[in-house]
Enzyme design. Structure first.
Site, PDB file in Angstrom:
ATOM      1  N   HIS A 129       0.954  -1.310  -0.058  1.00 44.53           N
ATOM      2  CA  HIS A 129      -0.123  -0.095   0.008  1.00 44.53           C
ATOM      3  C   HIS A 129       1.099   1.275   0.083  1.00 44.53           C
ATOM      4  CE1 HIS A 129      -3.402  -2.613   1.378  1.00 44.53           C
ATOM      5  NE2 HIS A 129      -4.031  -1.768   0.612  1.00 44.53           N
ATOM      6  N   LYS A 133      -0.523   4.882   4.560  1.00 44.15           N
ATOM      7  CA  LYS A 133      -1.380   3.871   5.232  1.00 44.15           C
ATOM      8  C   LYS A 133      -0.538   3.405   6.507  1.00 44.15           C
ATOM      9  CE  LYS A 133      -4.035  -0.326   4.818  1.00 44.15           C
ATOM     10  NZ  LYS A 133      -5.313   0.091   5.193  1.00 44.15           N
TER      11      LYS A 133
END
Length: 227
Positions: A129, A133
């Protein structure tokens, strides 16, 4: 129908964009939601970090407005389902609002069942990600392990502005099986969240309480089969 949004970050901002004239109000740190303001909408979509859920959960509960939550990294109260049922509230929770991810879920369940005939299979889940995040492993990676119903090695990577990549590898001495899902645009999460909110508003088969996004997907697909 009118839908409010709490959290206007990367995904929440995309929800706001796609809702257009159906947006009731967008809330963030500078414009926090109140019970009264939430009640102006037919439903609310929430994309806030896990560490911010505690700041708004009681407000959302007290409003009684149906809510689609896309927040991960938060330990939900054990009695949340009971609280919602007592108040007649309807919430949908999702670690990943991708409708395509539910097709992946079905494949993982098939892999889980089929792996029983393999010789000493090993399972590895890897997720990638964007660097902003905070939670790792991702809620989706944990869901994959849950769907697999096997102990799996889970690894995480944070890189650039990656929307989300999840990969499952099943390995034996003689073969390797790979299942991969890659998010190309955050619009897919926004579209799924809007779909869930619309279901909360229009689907009379959703009962008060807590509903997992996957269960909602399965229920709607079953209804379509029977039409």
């Amino acid at each position: 129908m009118k839908i409010s949004v709490i959290g206007t970050g990367k995904t929440g901002g995309k929800v706001v964009e796609l809702l257009g004239d159906n947006l009731s109000e967008a809330f963030d740190e500078s414009n926090p939601p109140t019970v009264e303001s939430l009640r102006q909408a037919d439903a609310v979509i929430i994309f806030v970090p896990g560490d911010a859920v505690g700041d708004i959960i009681e407000t959302v509960l007290d409003s009684g407005v149906p809510a689609a939550w896309g927040s991960t990294g938060y330990s939900w109260p054990r009695d949340l389902d009971k609280q919602l049922k007592d108040r007649g509230g309807k919430w949908v929770l999702a670690s990943n609002f991708s409708l395509g991810m539910n097709i992946i879920r079905k494949n993982i369940e098939t892999i889980s069942a089929g792996s029983s005939i393999l010789k000493e299979p090993g399972f590895r889940i890897h997720e990638v990600h964007h660097v902003h995040k905070k939670d790792a492993p991702s809620g989706t990676a944990l869901s994959w392990e849950e769907w697999l119903n096997k102990d799996a090695e889970i690894t995480s990577e944070r890189e650039g502005d990656v929307k989300g990549i999840h990969e499952l590898k099943v390995t034996t001495e003689t073969e390797e099986i790979t299942l991969r899902h890659k998010a190309l645009d955050r619009a897919l999460f926004a579209e799924g969240a809007i779909w869930a909110a619309e279901q909360l508003i229009t689907n009379k088969n959703i009962n008060p309480g807590l509903t997992e996004f996957g269960d909602l997907f399965d229920s709607v697909m079953e209804d379509r089969k029977n039409e």
